[in-house]
Design an enzyme around this catalytic site. Structure first.
Site, PDB file in Angstrom:
ATOM      1  CE  LYS A   1      43.249  40.160  31.018  1.00  0.00           C
ATOM      2  NZ  LYS A   1      43.397  41.563  31.386  1.00  0.00           N
TER       3      LYS A   1
ATOM      4  CB  ILE B   1      33.273  42.142  31.754  1.00  0.00           C
ATOM      5  CG1 ILE B   1      33.741  43.581  31.912  1.00  0.00           C
ATOM      6  CG2 ILE B   1      32.246  42.030  30.643  1.00  0.00           C
ATOM      7  CD1 ILE B   1      34.459  44.113  30.686  1.00  0.00           C
TER       8      ILE B   1
ATOM      9  CD  GLU C   1      48.539  40.795  35.318  1.00  0.00           C
ATOM     10  OE1 GLU C   1      48.850  39.747  35.888  1.00  0.00           O
ATOM     11  OE2 GLU C   1      47.378  41.241  35.324  1.00  0.00           O
TER      12      GLU C   1
HETATM   13  P1  NDP Z   1      49.188  40.194  43.613  1.00  0.00           P
HETATM   14  O1  NDP Z   1      50.599  40.165  43.151  1.00  0.00           O
HETATM   15  O2  NDP Z   1      48.634  41.448  44.179  1.00  0.00           O
HETATM   16  O3  NDP Z   1      48.971  39.042  44.704  1.00  0.00           O
HETATM   17  C1  NDP Z   1      49.511  37.756  44.584  1.00  0.00           C
HETATM   18  C2  NDP Z   1      49.294  37.023  45.893  1.00  0.00           C
HETATM   19  O4  NDP Z   1      49.717  35.677  45.730  1.00  0.00           O
HETATM   20  C3  NDP Z   1      50.080  37.600  47.074  1.00  0.00           C
HETATM   21  O5  NDP Z   1      49.330  37.556  48.246  1.00  0.00           O
HETATM   22  C4  NDP Z   1      51.275  36.634  47.194  1.00  0.00           C
HETATM   23  O6  NDP Z   1      51.747  36.485  48.507  1.00  0.00           O
HETATM   24  C5  NDP Z   1      50.645  35.341  46.757  1.00  0.00           C
HETATM   25  N1  NDP Z   1      51.634  34.431  46.189  1.00  0.00           N
HETATM   26  C6  NDP Z   1      52.401  34.616  45.093  1.00  0.00           C
HETATM   27  N2  NDP Z   1      53.201  33.571  44.914  1.00  0.00           N
HETATM   28  C7  NDP Z   1      52.967  32.710  45.925  1.00  0.00           C
HETATM   29  C8  NDP Z   1      53.498  31.458  46.298  1.00  0.00           C
HETATM   30  N3  NDP Z   1      54.464  30.877  45.599  1.00  0.00           N
HETATM   31  N4  NDP Z   1      52.998  30.833  47.410  1.00  0.00           N
HETATM   32  C9  NDP Z   1      52.010  31.427  48.125  1.00  0.00           C
HETATM   33  N5  NDP Z   1      51.478  32.617  47.822  1.00  0.00           N
HETATM   34  C10 NDP Z   1      51.954  33.251  46.741  1.00  0.00           C
HETATM   35  O7  NDP Z   1      48.323  39.703  42.362  1.00  0.00           O
HETATM   36  P2  NDP Z   1      46.825  40.117  41.973  1.00  0.00           P
HETATM   37  O8  NDP Z   1      45.935  39.904  43.130  1.00  0.00           O
HETATM   38  O9  NDP Z   1      46.830  41.425  41.283  1.00  0.00           O
HETATM   39  O10 NDP Z   1      46.515  39.050  40.827  1.00  0.00           O
HETATM   40  C11 NDP Z   1      46.256  37.704  41.150  1.00  0.00           C
HETATM   41  C12 NDP Z   1      45.793  36.983  39.879  1.00  0.00           C
HETATM   42  O11 NDP Z   1      44.621  37.602  39.396  1.00  0.00           O
HETATM   43  C13 NDP Z   1      46.809  37.028  38.720  1.00  0.00           C
HETATM   44  O12 NDP Z   1      46.725  35.829  37.996  1.00  0.00           O
HETATM   45  C14 NDP Z   1      46.297  38.195  37.879  1.00  0.00           C
HETATM   46  O13 NDP Z   1      46.679  38.085  36.532  1.00  0.00           O
HETATM   47  C15 NDP Z   1      44.797  38.008  38.043  1.00  0.00           C
HETATM   48  N6  NDP Z   1      44.000  39.185  37.827  1.00  0.00           N
HETATM   49  C16 NDP Z   1      44.296  40.347  38.471  1.00  0.00           C
HETATM   50  C17 NDP Z   1      43.502  41.462  38.313  1.00  0.00           C
HETATM   51  C18 NDP Z   1      43.816  42.760  38.975  1.00  0.00           C
HETATM   52  O14 NDP Z   1      43.103  43.756  38.702  1.00  0.00           O
HETATM   53  N7  NDP Z   1      44.801  42.832  39.854  1.00  0.00           N
HETATM   54  C19 NDP Z   1      42.303  41.422  37.456  1.00  0.00           C
HETATM   55  C20 NDP Z   1      42.065  40.129  36.841  1.00  0.00           C
HETATM   56  C21 NDP Z   1      42.882  39.058  37.026  1.00  0.00           C
HETATM   57  P3  NDP Z   1      52.509  37.678  49.287  1.00  0.00           P
HETATM   58  O15 NDP Z   1      51.429  38.719  49.500  1.00  0.00           O
HETATM   59  O16 NDP Z   1      52.990  37.085  50.536  1.00  0.00           O
HETATM   60  O17 NDP Z   1      53.579  38.155  48.340  1.00  0.00           O
HETATM   61  N1  HSE Z   2      46.705  43.721  34.533  1.00  0.00           N
HETATM   62  C1  HSE Z   2      45.425  43.387  34.058  1.00  0.00           C
HETATM   63  C2  HSE Z   2      44.802  44.587  33.363  1.00  0.00           C
HETATM   64  C3  HSE Z   2      44.539  42.956  35.193  1.00  0.00           C
HETATM   65  O1  HSE Z   2      45.341  45.686  33.508  1.00  0.00           O
HETATM   66  O2  HSE Z   2      43.813  44.435  32.665  1.00  0.00           O
HETATM   67  C4  HSE Z   2      43.221  42.413  34.726  1.00  0.00           C
HETATM   68  O3  HSE Z   2      43.383  41.194  34.077  1.00  0.00           O
END
Ligand code: NDP
Ligand code: HSE
Length: 438
Positions: free
Chosen positions: A205, A136, A190
């Site tokens: 948020k 959004i 999360e």
């Molecule tokens: P995930 O846990 O699915 O992915 C995290 C990624 O970051 C993985 O690929 C992981 O590597 C990598 N990572 C973590 N720590 C390290 C490190 N120290 N060095 C290098 N790589 C690292 O998280 P999401 O994709 O769900 O979320 C990412 C961000 O987006 C967060 O801040 C979350 O709050 C935000 N967000 C998420 C949403 C959602 O719907 N999921 C929506 C809106 C915001 P590896 O795969 O090797 O473990």
């Molecule tokens: N964990 C978060 C949610 C991801 O459920 O809304 C989006 O920020």
């Protein structure tokens, strides 16, 4: 026309969101280049574990050396999550002159001032549309479109996981645990779902939204927070009976000064009852919606997918196009103003309505005693419903009282609940929940 040199984009993270960013960047490369006026070259993707299978993610771009990747980038996209090392990487990226895009509300809500100050000092830009509300557009409207208006109130559903859980519990009778598992399987939650269900995520948020809306710093520890883990099926049934539904709401509002207390803002997150006809009641599944009330613009509502990899990647790519265009056009980044210095007030200053369900002994005078407790603390009762309790066809000698109040300060309402708990005729208080949107 593409005349500018290719822009080097570093991606930190290839999880639910990062993998989709990588896919969309690759699939839409030609179109994005035409929109920006420069090619967007994905130069590397930092992860922790190189052995993980990542369908759709170009394997040759994966690295565990995030620092080297950052140093050579024009734009850094941080979708790792967590505080460290994300904070250090973002500070390194800004220091090296890169623009930064992040979805990391946990980091912005706790270390926002440090990061924004550095971005301003070095003239770089920080974009964070995906940090609130997933797909959004809500950050840009508050940061830019409403920058000339005065926002008075925001009320929204800003966590997809909890909205999904509450919706599944309410519409299918699913247990809390199974609904949470589904939300995790769908990639909404999360890494540690406590952040969702205990409303830390929604509080972060809310702090970001309030800070932008009221041009003020909002310390996260001053955001009032209650999660959804204590919500019961009994509360949901009672809500349905009364034409209400339970939602986890984030509310940011200005609170006027009283004779003895200064004005300020309230930033709070809690589960609350809202009427079924309220627009937020129809926000189902992992969808989010944010209501904004501004002085000149009036009421605005922003609605859409609040979580999910592809949806969140859309917001990131929007930020990426903005950042890339700025590189092409030149000029410094725009800083956000936090000049207003509003105090974030405690929950006791908030005016709200409660619905309280009380088990009482079914004897003469008890209803009057309960009513007196409310009036002694200046809380006016709006509705009362009494049901005698019956077990195996016989009255148990207890009754259930469902009391709805008019608006009063949260301080007065919690005192009423405390006094009720200490009253002999009160056997148990089975539900205390706020009512909003009436
Ligand atoms: P995930 O846990 O699915 O992915 C995290 C990624 O970051 C993985 O690929 C992981 O590597 C990598 N990572 C973590 N720590 C390290 C490190 N120290 N060095 C290098 N790589 C690292 O998280 P999401 O994709 O769900 O979320 C990412 C961000 O987006 C967060 O801040 C979350 O709050 C935000 N967000 C998420 C949403 C959602 O719907 N999921 C929506 C809106 C915001 P590896 O795969 O090797 O473990
Ligand atoms: N964990 C978060 C949610 C991801 O459920 O809304 C989006 O920020």
């Amino acid at each position: 026309m593409i005349e500018y040199r290719p822009l080097r984009v570093a991606l930190l993270g290839a999880g639910s969101v990062g993998a989709q960013v990588a896919r969309l960047l690759t699939e839409n490369k030609v179109e994005l280049a035409a929109r920006v006026g420069a090619e967007l070259e994905l130069v590397g993707i930092a992860v922790r574990d190189l052995s993980v299978e990542r369908p759709g993610v170009p394997a040759h771009l994966l690295t565990t050396d995030a620092e080297s990747l950052i140093l050579g980038a024009d734009i850094v996209i941080e979708v790792m999550g967590g505080i460290e090392p994300a904070r250090t990487y973002i500070l390194q990226a800004l220091t090296s002159g890169a623009d930064v895009i992040t979805a990391n509300k946990a980091l912005l809500a706790t270390h926002g001032p440090e990061i924004f100050d550095l971005a301003e000092q070095v003239g770089a830009q920080l974009y964070f549309e995906a940090s609130v509300g997933g797909a959004i557009p809500i950050i840009r409207p508050l940061r830019e479109s409403l920058a000339g208006d005065k926002v008075n109130r925001i009320m929204g559903i800003v966590n997809g996981t909890t909205n999904y859980i509450l919706d599944r519990m309410n519409s299918t009778g699913a247990s809390f645990e199974s609904a949470l598992q589904e939300a995790q399987d769908l990639g909404y939650a999360e890494a540690d779902p406590t952040a969702d269900i205990e409303a830390y995520d929604a509080a972060q948020k809310a702090a970001i939204l309030a800070s932008l809306a009221f041009h003020t710093e909002v310390p996260l520890e001053k955001v009032y927070r209650e999660g959804i883990t204590k919500i019961t099926q009994a509360q949901m049934e009672a809500a349905r009976r009364d034409g209400l539904v339970i939602k986890l709401l984030a509310i940011c509002e200005k609170i006027a000064a009283t004779e003895t207390e200064p004005e300020g803002i309230s930033v709070r997150v809690y589960p609350a009852l809202i009427p079924l006809e309220h627009p937020l009641a129809s926000v189902r599944g992992a969808f989010n919606a944010v209501f904004v009330e501004a002085e000149a613009a009036g009421q605005l509502m922003f609605y859409g997918a609040g979580a999910g990899g592809t949806q969140t990647a859309s917001a990131i790519l929007g930020d990426l196009v903005s950042a890339a265009k700025r590189h092409v056009a030149g000029g410094p980044g725009l800083a956000d103003s936090v000049h207003a210095e509003f105090e974030t007030l405690g929950i006791d200053r908030v005016f709200t309505q409660y619905q309280i369900t009380i088990e009482v002994t079914d004897q003469p005078g008890v209803l009057a005693q309960v009513a007196n407790i409310f009036s002694a603390h200046g809380v006016s009762i709006e509705t009362v419903e009494q049901m005698a309790r019956v077990r195996d066809g016989k009255r148990t000698g207890t009754a259930t009282l469902e009391v709805g109040t008019h608006r009063a300060t949260d301080a007065a309402l919690s005192t009423v609940v405390e006094v009720l708990r200490a009253t002999d005729a009160v056997e148990e208080i089975t539900s205390v929940i706020r009512v909003e949107g009436v």
